[in-house]
Design an enzyme around this catalytic site. Structure first.
Site, PDB file in Angstrom:
ATOM      1  N   ARG A 166     -10.235   0.616  10.561  1.00  0.00           N
ATOM      2  CA  ARG A 166      -9.417  -0.565  10.324  1.00  0.00           C
ATOM      3  C   ARG A 166      -8.051  -0.202  10.893  1.00  0.00           C
ATOM      4  O   ARG A 166      -7.960   0.067  12.093  1.00  0.00           O
ATOM      5  CB  ARG A 166      -9.401  -0.945   8.834  1.00  0.00           C
ATOM      6  N   LYS A 224      -2.520  -7.418  -5.186  1.00  0.00           N
ATOM      7  CA  LYS A 224      -3.105  -8.532  -4.414  1.00  0.00           C
ATOM      8  C   LYS A 224      -4.340  -9.145  -5.062  1.00  0.00           C
ATOM      9  O   LYS A 224      -4.619 -10.318  -4.879  1.00  0.00           O
ATOM     10  CB  LYS A 224      -3.416  -8.076  -2.989  1.00  0.00           C
TER      11      LYS A 224
HETATM   12  C1  LIG Z   1      -6.259  -3.604  -0.871  1.00  0.00           C
HETATM   13  C2  LIG Z   1      -5.716  -2.318  -0.490  1.00  0.00           C
HETATM   14  C3  LIG Z   1      -5.644  -1.262  -1.427  1.00  0.00           C
HETATM   15  C4  LIG Z   1      -6.201  -1.384  -2.833  1.00  0.00           C
HETATM   16  O1  LIG Z   1      -7.596  -1.370  -2.801  1.00  0.00           O
HETATM   17  P1  LIG Z   1      -8.485  -1.413  -4.160  1.00  0.00           P
HETATM   18  O2  LIG Z   1      -9.876  -1.142  -3.723  1.00  0.00           O
HETATM   19  O3  LIG Z   1      -8.284  -2.745  -4.762  1.00  0.00           O
HETATM   20  O4  LIG Z   1      -7.965  -0.318  -5.016  1.00  0.00           O
HETATM   21  C5  LIG Z   1      -5.055  -0.077  -1.019  1.00  0.00           C
HETATM   22  N1  LIG Z   1      -4.576   0.078   0.235  1.00  0.00           N
HETATM   23  C6  LIG Z   1      -4.637  -0.888   1.171  1.00  0.00           C
HETATM   24  C7  LIG Z   1      -4.066  -0.643   2.517  1.00  0.00           C
HETATM   25  C8  LIG Z   1      -5.219  -2.114   0.835  1.00  0.00           C
HETATM   26  O5  LIG Z   1      -5.281  -3.082   1.774  1.00  0.00           O
END
Ligand SMILES: *Cc1c(COP(=O)(O)O)cnc(C)c1O
Length: 377
Positions: free
Chosen positions: A129, A35
């Protein structure tokens, strides 16, 4: 054409190798999260071809839908909306969930599409969350899922340091393992994925802080920026400039550092405050808040300072650069997570791919010299 993100695919692969080796040494699988770069197809392809990547994940179904042909299982890591169920079944192999009503819809749709869909249940261990907070509710959900014909309970996952800023530790992650250990015998299951968090769990790898039973991490930011996110420490062994921004100077003029006349509000409804630094050599590059989070930009040329930004203009202090820049030149910037997210989603920012052979590494950020940023998702 400027502005553009310069994407170094060799450095990206190097970073994946570095983290991937670390993970394999501890028997952890790696879910790479796409993402950060809006699942840019060329970068996704490089990740898919990397032998250390076990799964590919994204929060947006649109991004997964636009993946190039990939060989690794695809995970939707944001709890699905009821209105996207059909796409979730069609385009992903696994989804993260925390609502039984949604899982029922997934089961029905999977039946319709003649598929078996895998579900990972999110558990909330205090970050507040997403995820099951109440153990009884979690067990009730599992009890129902095991009766579903087209859903396979694939695992459990926790997300930390995203909203509440909770830093993962061995004790917190052990709770997730405890959930696994109570669920498996009760329902005669073997859970394949016990996912212990995102880039903020990475620091635990070096400290032997990941309890046995956790077998996966989901990493986005760590891979592309080369840092763990619990404390904001950069890895010396990784590249911090996989992505850099190039923007073009459209004006350079000597001006005062403080505006004159009555100061009202700026374009964003805030009253600006200025420090008088006397006469200044000011440059304007053609990029603005619509394209970038200017607070997350760091000029590669350390003599340059960012003065501020409006929708379409970024104002720079070039005083220390003497006459080194002229109109038409490009200025390069490092980007933090927030700047990256916006740059990759702006249709006004182009992308250029390089696969440079490099002998020296550019370590712009020295270990620990940036502020701690806990929440960036
Ligand atoms: C964005 C996200 C990640 C990845 O997080 P980073 O800090 O970019 O490694 C992992 N799990 C969930 C549920 C996320 O929303």
């Amino acid at each position: 054409m400027n502005p553009k993100i310069i994407i170094d695919l060799n450095k990206f692969t190097d970073n994946l190798d570095y983290i991937g080796k670390k993970m394999k040494a501890k028997s952890l699988t790696l879910t790479h999260i796409t993402k950060v770069y809006a699942a840019d197809p060329k970068i996704v392809k490089a990740a898919d071809e990397n032998k250390y990547v076990d799964y590919l994940g994204d929060a947006r179904i649109e991004n997964i839908k636009n993946y190039p042909q990939v060989s690794k299982p695809k995970i939707l890591i944001r709890i699905p909306m009821h209105s996207e169920i059909e796409d979730v079944i069609r385009y992903t192999d696994i989804s993260f969930n925390s609502e039984i009503s949604t899982i029922r819809f997934l089961n029905n749709e999977a039946k319709r599409q003649k598929k078996i869909h895998k579900v990972v249940l999110m558990v909330d261990l205090g970050d507040l969350r997403e995820g099951y907070f109440d153990v009884k509710e979690l067990h009730k959900a599992v009890a129902e899922i095991v009766t579903m014909t087209n859903i396979q309970l694939f695992g459990l996952a926790v997300n930390l340091t995203c909203f509440g800023g909770v830093i993962p530790d061995k004790g917190i992650l052990q709770k997730l393992v405890d959930y696994k250990n109570s669920i498996e015998p009760s329902y005669g299951l073997s859970l394949s994925m016990i996912s212990g968090g995102n880039s903020s769990s990475l620091y635990l790898l070096d400290k032997d802080g990941i309890p046995e039973g956790i077998n996966n991490l989901r990493l986005g930011e760590a891979i592309v920026i080369g840092k763990e996110t619990a404390f904001g420490q950069f890895y010396d062994e990784m590249h911090h400039d996989v992505f850099t921004l190039s923007a073009e100077l459209v004006e350079i003029k000597e001006k005062p550092s403080v505006p004159f006349g009555n100061i009202g509000m700026d374009a964003f409804g805030q009253k600006p405050v200025f420090v008088d630094k006397g006469q200044m050599l000011r440059g304007i590059v053609a990029i603005g808040r619509q394209d970038i989070d200017h607070l997350g930009l760091v000029p590669i040329d350390k003599r340059i300072e960012i003065v501020g930004a409006s929708s379409d203009h970024l104002i720079l202090d070039l005083t220390k650069c003497k006459k080194d820049y002229k109109v038409g030149d490009s200025v390069r910037f490092y980007m933090n997570y927030s700047a990256l997210l916006r740059a990759f989603t702006s249709k006004y920012v182009n992308r250029a791919y390089i696969q440079q052979q490099y002998n020296t590494r550019n370590f712009f950020y020295k270990k620990g010299d940036r502020p701690i940023v806990l929440c960036h998702h």
